[in-house]
Every structure is written in structure tokens, then in C-alpha cells.
Design a protein around this motif. Sequence first.
Motif, PDB file in Angstrom:
ATOM      1  N   ARG A 288     -11.860 -26.422  21.091  1.00 38.16           N
ATOM      2  CA  ARG A 288     -11.894 -25.214  21.906  1.00 38.16           C
ATOM      3  C   ARG A 288     -12.211 -25.578  23.349  1.00 38.16           C
ATOM      4  O   ARG A 288     -13.088 -26.407  23.611  1.00 38.16           O
ATOM      5  N   TYR A 289     -11.518 -24.951  24.276  1.00 35.89           N
ATOM      6  CA  TYR A 289     -11.730 -25.239  25.694  1.00 35.89           C
ATOM      7  C   TYR A 289     -12.917 -24.469  26.261  1.00 35.89           C
ATOM      8  O   TYR A 289     -13.652 -24.978  27.098  1.00 35.89           O
ATOM      9  N   HIS A 290     -13.082 -23.226  25.826  1.00 39.59           N
ATOM     10  CA  HIS A 290     -14.242 -22.440  26.256  1.00 39.59           C
ATOM     11  C   HIS A 290     -15.490 -22.890  25.489  1.00 39.59           C
ATOM     12  O   HIS A 290     -15.404 -23.677  24.538  1.00 39.59           O
ATOM     13  N   GLY A 291     -16.612 -22.375  25.897  1.00 34.13           N
ATOM     14  CA  GLY A 291     -17.839 -22.617  25.148  1.00 34.13           C
ATOM     15  C   GLY A 291     -17.800 -21.877  23.826  1.00 34.13           C
ATOM     16  O   GLY A 291     -16.819 -21.198  23.500  1.00 34.13           O
ATOM     17  N   HIS A 292     -18.869 -21.986  23.067  1.00 37.22           N
ATOM     18  CA  HIS A 292     -18.919 -21.317  21.754  1.00 37.22           C
ATOM     19  C   HIS A 292     -18.637 -19.830  21.909  1.00 37.22           C
ATOM     20  O   HIS A 292     -17.840 -19.255  21.170  1.00 37.22           O
ATOM     21  N   SER A 293     -19.299 -19.206  22.856  1.00 36.67           N
ATOM     22  CA  SER A 293     -19.047 -17.809  23.182  1.00 36.67           C
ATOM     23  C   SER A 293     -19.124 -17.673  24.691  1.00 36.67           C
ATOM     24  O   SER A 293     -19.352 -18.651  25.407  1.00 36.67           O
ATOM     25  N   MET A 294     -18.928 -16.464  25.189  1.00 34.67           N
ATOM     26  CA  MET A 294     -18.928 -16.274  26.642  1.00 34.67           C
ATOM     27  C   MET A 294     -20.292 -16.527  27.268  1.00 34.67           C
ATOM     28  O   MET A 294     -20.399 -16.702  28.480  1.00 34.67           O
ATOM     29  N   SER A 295     -21.339 -16.552  26.466  1.00 34.34           N
ATOM     30  CA  SER A 295     -22.665 -16.840  27.009  1.00 34.34           C
ATOM     31  C   SER A 295     -22.929 -18.342  27.110  1.00 34.34           C
ATOM     32  O   SER A 295     -23.964 -18.765  27.611  1.00 34.34           O
ATOM     33  N   ASP A 296     -21.984 -19.139  26.630  1.00 33.59           N
ATOM     34  CA  ASP A 296     -22.125 -20.597  26.608  1.00 33.59           C
ATOM     35  C   ASP A 296     -21.150 -21.213  27.617  1.00 33.59           C
ATOM     36  O   ASP A 296     -19.936 -21.088  27.449  1.00 33.59           O
ATOM     37  N   PRO A 297     -21.647 -21.873  28.653  1.00 34.58           N
ATOM     38  CA  PRO A 297     -20.738 -22.490  29.630  1.00 34.58           C
ATOM     39  C   PRO A 297     -19.903 -23.624  29.043  1.00 34.58           C
ATOM     40  O   PRO A 297     -18.878 -24.011  29.599  1.00 34.58           O
ATOM     41  N   SER A 299     -20.477 -26.769  28.817  1.00 38.00           N
ATOM     42  CA  SER A 299     -20.480 -28.053  29.534  1.00 38.00           C
ATOM     43  C   SER A 299     -21.832 -28.755  29.503  1.00 38.00           C
ATOM     44  O   SER A 299     -22.002 -29.808  30.121  1.00 38.00           O
ATOM     45  N   THR A 300     -22.797 -28.191  28.776  1.00 26.87           N
ATOM     46  CA  THR A 300     -24.121 -28.812  28.733  1.00 26.87           C
ATOM     47  C   THR A 300     -24.228 -29.850  27.616  1.00 26.87           C
ATOM     48  O   THR A 300     -25.086 -30.728  27.668  1.00 26.87           O
ATOM     49  N   TYR A 301     -23.373 -29.742  26.606  1.00 24.65           N
ATOM     50  CA  TYR A 301     -23.428 -30.664  25.468  1.00 24.65           C
ATOM     51  C   TYR A 301     -22.169 -31.519  25.364  1.00 24.65           C
ATOM     52  O   TYR A 301     -22.008 -32.268  24.406  1.00 24.65           O
ATOM     53  N   THR A 303     -18.922 -33.351  28.176  1.00 24.36           N
ATOM     54  CA  THR A 303     -18.574 -33.569  29.583  1.00 24.36           C
ATOM     55  C   THR A 303     -17.264 -32.866  29.933  1.00 24.36           C
ATOM     56  O   THR A 303     -16.426 -32.596  29.067  1.00 24.36           O
ATOM     57  N   ARG A 304     -17.106 -32.589  31.200  1.00 19.42           N
ATOM     58  CA  ARG A 304     -15.850 -31.990  31.670  1.00 19.42           C
ATOM     59  C   ARG A 304     -14.696 -32.966  31.486  1.00 19.42           C
ATOM     60  O   ARG A 304     -13.551 -32.558  31.264  1.00 19.42           O
ATOM     61  N   ASP A 305     -15.010 -34.249  31.569  1.00 21.29           N
ATOM     62  CA  ASP A 305     -13.967 -35.267  31.339  1.00 21.29           C
ATOM     63  C   ASP A 305     -13.453 -35.200  29.905  1.00 21.29           C
ATOM     64  O   ASP A 305     -12.262 -35.396  29.654  1.00 21.29           O
ATOM     65  N   GLU A 306     -14.348 -34.924  28.958  1.00 19.83           N
ATOM     66  CA  GLU A 306     -13.929 -34.807  27.568  1.00 19.83           C
ATOM     67  C   GLU A 306     -12.954 -33.640  27.397  1.00 19.83           C
ATOM     68  O   GLU A 306     -11.900 -33.771  26.754  1.00 19.83           O
TER      69      GLU A 306
END
Length: 390
Positions: A288-297, A299-301, A303-306
Motif C-alpha cells: 500500500r502506498y498510503h499509510g494504514h489509514s488517513m491518520s497514519d503518514p 513514513s515513520t516505520y 522510508t520514502r525510498d522504499e
Amino acid sequence: MAAAALLRRIPAARAPATAFMAARPISDSTAALTIKTSVPFTSHLVDPPSRDVTTTPAELVTFFRDMSLMRRMEIAADSLYKAKLIRGFCHLYDGQEAVAVGMEAAITRSDSIITAYRDHCTYLARGGDLVSAFSELMGREAGCSRGKGGSMHFYKKDANFYGGHGIVGAQVPLGCGLAFAQKYKKEDTATFALYGDGAANQGQLFEALNISALWKLPAILVCENNHYGMGTAEWRAAKSPDYYKRGDYVPGLKVDGMDVLAVKQACKFAKDHAVANGPIVLEMDTYRYHGHSMSDPGSTYRTRDEISGVRQERDPIERVRKLLFTHDLATAAELKDMEKEIRKQVDDAIAKAKESSMPDTSELFTNVYKKGFGVESFGPDRKELRASLP
């Protein structure tokens, strides 16, 4: 037009290839086309299906259109959520579109699907429309669940889509119950019960799988492994992340969930197996490209490179785009025009959904109990009749 006519008069040996591509329409051919899956299937207790998948130019174009529509819908949902037109929980599916589209291509609407809360695109794949999808997301009465389900509870009974479910893993026993009904009624159909890697350790999943195996129910458990249960990587949550082997005594198959043709092949194989022999587990290796839900950015767990790496190397829509180019079935300009039309479709649907009103407050009390059974509510001593439903 004059330029096109001029190109057609140029001898074949001298005309650029791009000139001929521009002169013919996008392919709608139904001629058989065989394409090999991106990677081999990995199996457990069963011989894997062939990597050679039969498709058609028209089907590939449809795959591109359907996945692009889903992607655009989810991106629009992101914007609507940030504008506070969608409230509450909202889990987006962008990146995983090949699972919904490939599965639908392999089965019929007589087969059943039940899933978790990341359900918008599965609803579309089952024949749902954009207006009812956006209306439901915004809590409007024109929604597929009359505005009372929201993002996590899409539903389409006439297509045997038994909804999104908010309790982690709870849809799997329900899916096995649907499979029990199919076998009881002697239907040659199957149920696909979808769950994420975050739900794969749920006890109820194994209990349901056990009874499905005992009774040889046509249940197909589909683990959409996007590698993160909320913000927890699979290797931190599962001692054995080989989810296709988790059935132990139940056969399993690991599938490239970013390859729509591989998903189609695996789901066809799984349905044939389940109807004849009982349950099977499919692990869809997806992302999934987005976080788990809209409250999850998101990118904390990781990397953007991943994330960008997966987009560049495994994106399901780009894979089909390349196939269309490789087999000379469409030009870049034609696909760009299609994407523009899809954007307009989504924008128009949002505008129409916004016109729908919010449900009346009386709707709070509907769809709670089945009508027609003379349900009565008594006080604790069963002497005082407090309510009677029609």
C-alpha cells in the motif's frame, strides 16, 4: 487529419513506427494472448498453476482502465478526507488494485467476497459505481450503505459482496459461513475471504479454517500481505511470515499481488480447487502506498525510498501500461486521454455525491432488527412490554 493521411501514404519501410501507432485506435480485440507471470508461484501441498496466463487485448485495456479508476478514486478520497468531507476512519487501497481487479476477472458475481475495512476498490470491482462510493464515504443517503456504513462498511448484496468489516479478522469466519451456505445449497461457487497480514495471527482465523477443512467448504482465504499491520512490519509480528503455509494441513499459494495476471490465474486455480476439494490459502504479496489509514503518514516505520522503489519497480498499473506498449495495443497518448476521462468521471461523481443529503435522523433506528418476526422487548421480569417491532 491531413497529416494522418500523409503518414498513411508513406511506404512501410520508411514510415516511423510511432506514425502507425498514432493512426490506429486503442485495441479492443478479443483474440487470445498468452503472457507469462512476472515471477513463479510458490506453493504448499499443491502443484502450482501455470505461469502462462491467457488474456486478450481488450481485457488488458480493461485492467488498465479499472485499476486507474480505482487509483484516482482513492487519491480523491485522500483530498476529501483532508477537506473534512470524509470523517472517521478511512483506509485507502492505492497500490493494491491488482488484487481486486485480478480476482474479479477470475470469478463470477455468483461467487462471494467478504473483506476487511480497506474495501472501496473491492466494491468497485464487484460492480459498484463511483457516486454511491463517494456518497457512502461522505455519509450521504445515496451511499451503498445509505450513508450509515462509511468507509469501512461498503456492501453490495446483489453482487454477493458482503462488505467491509472493522473488527480485525472477524470477516473470515463470516466468509467461511458463506462458503458453508454455498455447499449446503450445492452451488458450484466459492467465497473469497480477504484479510491483511496484520490479521493473520488471529485465533478466529484458524478456528474457521479448521472447520472449513473438516467440512471441505469452498472457502478461499486471501491474505493481502502489504507487509505492515498498521505500523508494524510483518517480521516483527509473525514468527513465520509465509502466510500461504499457515494453513498447515490446508494447501496454499503465494502470488505476486502486484501482477494482475498472476492474481487472475491464482484465483481461477483457487476457485476450481476449493469447489472440488475444500479450502485453500492465497497470499497476495502486495503493497500500500498510503499509510494504514488517513491518520497514519506512512513514513515513520518505512522510508520514502522504499515506497518510491515499489512504485518504480512493481506498480500494477505501470506493469499493464508496459504490456500495452510491448504488444502495440495502445499508445501513450491514448492512455493519457483515458486517464483524463477517468479524472473527469471521478470529479463528476464527487459533485453528484455532494448533492445527496445526509440520512434522516430516523434512520438511526432502521436496519437494526429484521422486520416481520414480531420482535418484542420486555423488562427484566418479562411482565412489562416495553417495545414491539413490526
